[in-house]
Enzyme design. Structure first.
Site, PDB file in Angstrom:
ATOM      1  N   HIS A  68       0.833  -1.202   0.000  1.00 40.53           N
ATOM      2  CA  HIS A  68       0.000   0.000   0.000  1.00 40.53           C
ATOM      3  C   HIS A  68       0.870   1.254   0.000  1.00 40.53           C
ATOM      4  CE1 HIS A  68      -2.311   3.108   2.347  1.00 40.53           C
ATOM      5  NE2 HIS A  68      -3.148   2.864   1.367  1.00 40.53           N
ATOM      6  N   GLU A  71       2.275   1.774  -3.366  1.00 40.79           N
ATOM      7  CA  GLU A  71       1.224   2.330  -4.241  1.00 40.79           C
ATOM      8  C   GLU A  71       1.172   3.850  -4.120  1.00 40.79           C
ATOM      9  OE1 GLU A  71      -3.046   1.655  -3.060  1.00 40.79           O
ATOM     10  OE2 GLU A  71      -2.853   3.780  -3.594  1.00 40.79           O
ATOM     11  N   HIS A  72       1.182   4.351  -2.899  1.00 40.31           N
ATOM     12  CA  HIS A  72       1.166   5.804  -2.686  1.00 40.31           C
ATOM     13  C   HIS A  72       2.405   6.464  -3.280  1.00 40.31           C
ATOM     14  CE1 HIS A  72      -1.998   7.068   0.429  1.00 40.31           C
ATOM     15  NE2 HIS A  72      -2.315   5.838   0.074  1.00 40.31           N
ATOM     16  N   GLU A 143      -4.761   7.899   7.329  1.00 43.49           N
ATOM     17  CA  GLU A 143      -5.635   6.927   6.667  1.00 43.49           C
ATOM     18  C   GLU A 143      -5.902   5.751   7.598  1.00 43.49           C
ATOM     19  OE1 GLU A 143      -4.173   5.657   2.849  1.00 43.49           O
ATOM     20  OE2 GLU A 143      -5.823   4.227   2.553  1.00 43.49           O
TER      21      GLU A 143
END
Lengths: 428, 431
Positions: A68, A71-72, A143
């Protein structure tokens, strides 16, 4: 040169090509559409926390949340935020990380060529500046906190924690505040090397575009980039017992009433793509027959006020892990748990009627066809089926031939009382 | 039946308050039907939200949820449901039917008609007991709706927004939650609910939309049968949009045991004398402010200062209400609030870059051009403009968006005045 279309009964023109001899590309041109939806994915997700580093040849372990985080980070290159450039080109972009894949996408109604070049470029040109990593840790921390407050997210991940002893599916996809602070540029580079190469990836394009022109663009873009080599990733088996780690887990949160999720651990997680596709389909039908809206059991629970429209039953299957989840808001979680387990026991004995089975088969067919209306869900279906190693239309074909006996057998196999765990969220 | 163009649809008036909009296209595998009724938001909102839940429990021919579900499964998994939404100062109940185009399945003719028949039965021929709704169904759905309304707190983002609106519009209909209140559901007699339902059937304005591969005249004729004959409905009344002038900005802080705090800022938008150009400029201004990753809120509050995971704005052009929302840490409240409000001032002063203006414009254009690819988006586009008394085509709006100037955007932002600042302060300790 035309590429033959994959035979299907949903009236779609779907073609497959291995671009530059390495990147699988699935193309679905649709005359009459104004949008083009493009998604490129890699077979790397939150469960991939240990793997062999191609550079050193040694097995490395990474903190949870790396897929993740990566991905960012890929969204930033040496010129800044890539999403801005998509917006300037009239496209909207996004990305998502799941258990076993990470996907980067955009949709546009103009400038397809420049948007596609941009997508292929930023995914093939990683840039991991240390100051960017510190900033990302702040954003992802927010998040994570947002998900901590989400009772539906928490009940689900607590369930996975209860079902699994060691398998990394039990880790939060975004990681924890602690784990993301242990991520370094070196870790990101190692993951990128291991997973982001064309043979471990796939590209799907659906909507308004010219097949030949678009393929030519993809091939020349791939040729311009350093030829990363590697083999498609094969996930290692984890020493995960058949039993659940804990039969019950509970958390207090600010919610108006209790929530419960009853899950079963799948132990038949092996086989090839077609085996998985068949097992997935059979399991979905089995759950719907037992507890779907048309079942007498669902009606009974609903009329008793034990469940309401928040009720959901789902099933997930990947190579190496799988689980079902039966969940609802309810004022009496204990009673609902007992009733559901009783229902599952009686269904295992009684089986299902032929009428119900044929009706569910029809429903499944209609909903499957309608799924292909949307460019987004179609493109994701192409990607997911590629990673699974089956045709995007395999499920529809299998649906025709499966039997009631197979569904009943699958039901008994999966819903084993020793493999159940319960997750609850209770009001503070 | 006369069909005339209305936006990108063909329109037929069945009577002064009953309208059908049809968009025929072979490009989808689904026939999409929406039936919308709307009423001013008032204390009856919860009953109007309750009736569809009771109707969904069964028809005279299929008197249970399970039997209704089986009928839908037999129609190749058709979906039949409803939603309740706020449209300006109105509450809209939207029924939906989505059914696969029979061209794709074997052995099935008249699939769409069968789906419409089912919808008609649900709307007009509910299962009754002693000439009214079934007592058990009414009581069960009353309890379900109470629980649903109480459940708003489970979604902290929506809850914070609803709390802010309650404070900002105290005493006005717009403060009401579109699903109603728990208090108004305390006692519901089946006979009274049934009588209200019969009245609403006869008197509420109704708009029906269909998108799919169809013959417009034929589908209009079928839809004419979807409602009771001899309705005495009046056309929809427009909601009030005039802002109540406010002086000082109000603040409201509430504590919850949550990890992430929620900042919600409500602003009043002066909607007086808004022509078609300004209507479009307001929408574009909102996109520049907080409608995407290029927006001022995203860039300044999230990317530059790392203060928020999300920072967005939403605009209701029917009411004239703009809402800024951010997910933050409690200690960053004042900074996030000040920077958010500053973005509005910057836009009102015209102090934004050409690149930002163009990116906002491209974002909106991309969205508009993609609408014809989604049946539901086509319907939503016309329905939301229609609620504002406008019936444009997508091409007309695209044209207007293309020509909006910096000055018009600044003028749009000048109509926006902060009114209420709400903070849901998270008191859960960091893990």
């Amino acid at each position: 040169m035309t590429h033959p279309s994959l035979h299907n009964t949903v009236g779609e023109d779907v073609r497959f090509r291995l671009a530059a001899g390495s990147l699988p590309v699935i193309l679905n041109p649709r005359p009459g559409f104004t949008r083009t939806f493009v998604v490129i994915g890699t077979n790397f997700g939150s469960v991939d926390q240990s793997f062999v580093d191609p550079l050193s040849g040694t097995c490395i372990e990474v903190p949870s949340g790396v897929a993740h985080f990566l991905e960012h980070r890929l969204f930033e290159d040496s010129e800044g935020d890539v999403s801005d450039r998509f917006t300037e080109n009239g496209a909207s972009s996004n990305a998502r990380t799941g258990f076993t894949s990470t996907a980067y996408l955009f949709s546009c109604t103009s400038n397809l060529a420049s948007n596609l070049e941009l997508l292929l470029d930023f995914v093939q040109e990683p840039y991991f500046a240390p100051e960017g990593i510190a900033r990302e840790q702040g954003i992802i921390e927010q998040e994570i906190r947002m998900y901590e407050d989400d009772p539906d997210w928490r009940i689900f991940f607590n369930l996975l924690n209860a079902l699994y002893h060691v398998h990394p599916v039990r880790s939060d996809i975004a990681g924890t505040v602690d784990s993301i602070h242990r991520i370094t540029p070196e870790i990101l580079e190692a993951c990128y090397r291991a997973f982001y190469h064309p043979s471990n990836m796939a590209l799907a394009i659906a909507g308004a575009f010219d097949v030949e022109e678009t393929l030519a663009l993809v091939e020349s873009n791939l040729a311009r980039h350093a030829r990363a080599t590697g083999r498609p990733h094969v996930r290692p088996l984890h020493p995960e017992p058949d039993t659940v780690r804990s039969p019950e887990v509970s958390q207090s949160m600010v919610v108006s009433r209790p929530k419960i999720a009853i899950g079963f651990k799948e132990v038949a997680t092996g086989g090839n793509g077609e085996d998985l596709e068949r097992r997935d389909l059979l399991s979905h039908l089995a759950i719907d027959l037992a507890l779907g809206r048309s079942s007498a059991h669902h009606e009974a629970l609903y009329s008793e006020g034990l469940i309401d429209e928040s009720f959901a039953a789902s099933y997930t299957l990947e190579p190496g892990f799988g689980f079902s989840s039966i969940s609802s808001d309810t004022n009496d979680p204990e009673r609902l748990r007992r009733r559901v387990l009783d229902i599952l026991r009686s269904v295992a004995e009684e089986g299902f009627s032929t009428d119900s089975f044929e009706r569910l088969r029809r429903r499944c067919e209609g909903q499957y066809i309608r799924m292909f209306d949307a460019l987004d869900s179609s493109a994701f279906a192409f990607l997911d089926s590629r990673f699974r190693g089956v045709s995007p239309f395999a499920a529809l074909e299998l649906l025709r031939g499966i039997t009631l006996e197979e569904v009943e057998q699958r039901f008994r196999e999966h819903f084993h009382p020793d493999r159940a765990a319960v997750s609850m969220v209770l009001p503070k | 039946m006369d069909l005339e163009r209305s936006g990108d649809f063909l329109h037929a008036s069945l009577d002064v308050a009953t309208h059908v909009f049809v968009h025929s296209t072979p490009k989808f595998k689904t026939t999409t039907v929406r039936v919308m009724t709307s009423s001013p938001l008032d204390e009856r909102a919860s009953w109007r939200a309750l009736v569809p839940a009771v109707l969904r429990r069964g028809t005279r021919a299929l008197p249970s949820k399970a039997e209704l579900a089986r009928a839908l499964e037999s129609l190749y998994g058709a979906s039949l449901g409803y939603d309740v939404v706020k449209m300006g100062e109105h509450q809209a109940v939207i029924w939906s039917l989505d059914i696969v185009n029979e061209r794709f399945v074997r052995n099935r003719n008249g699939l769409c008609s069968a789906g419409l028949d089912l919808l008609r039965d649900v709307l007009l021929d509910p299962v009754l007991e002693s000439g009214a709704f079934r007592k058990d169904y009414v009581e069960q759905e009353r309890v379900n709706l109470v629980r649903f309304i109480e459940g708003l707190i489970n979604d902290k983002v929506s809850y914070a927004a609803a709390r802010m609106l309650q404070e900002m519009y105290r005493g006005e209909p717009y403060a009401l939650y579109e699903w109603g209140t728990v208090e108004s559901l305390a006692h519901v007699e089946p006979e009274e609910l049934y009588a209200s339902y019969r009245t609403w059937l006869a008197t509420l304005p109704v708009d029906m939309y269909v998108v799919g591969e169809l013959e417009p005249e034929a589908i209009v004729a079928e839809l004419a049968g979807l409602l009771a004959a001899g309705r005495q409905a009046a056309p929809a009344a427009a909601g009030r949009t005039s802002p109540t002038p406010t002086s000082a900005v109000r603040s409201c802080v509430e504590e919850q045991v949550v990890s992430q705090s929620k900042l919600v800022i409500g602003c009043r938008v002066d909607m007086t004398a808004v022509d078609d150009d300004m209507f479009v400029a307001l929408g574009l201004m909102n996109v520049l402010l907080g409608g995407g990753m290029h927006s001022r809120l995203f860039k300044q509050v999230r990317e530059k200062e790392s203060l928020a995971y999300y920072a967005t704005s939403g605009l209701d052009r029917l009411k004239g209400c703009l809402v800024i929302s951010c997910g933050i840490s409690a200690e960053n409240f004042e900074k996030a609030r000040d920077i958010s409000l500053r973005q509005l001032e910057i836009i009102a002063a015209g102090d934004f870059g050409d690149d930002e203006l163009e990116m906002s414009r491209q974002t909106v254009l991309n969205r508009l051009r993609g609408i014809p690819d989604h049946p539901a988006a086509l319907i939503d586009f016309l329905a939301s403009y229609r609620a504002a008394g406008r019936h444009p085509t997508i091409a007309e709006i695209i044209e207007r968006v293309t020509t909006v100037s910096r000055g018009e955007l600044a003028s749009a932002a000048q109509r926006v005045k902060p009114d209420t600042i709400y903070l849901m302060k998270g008191t859960a300790s960091a893990s």
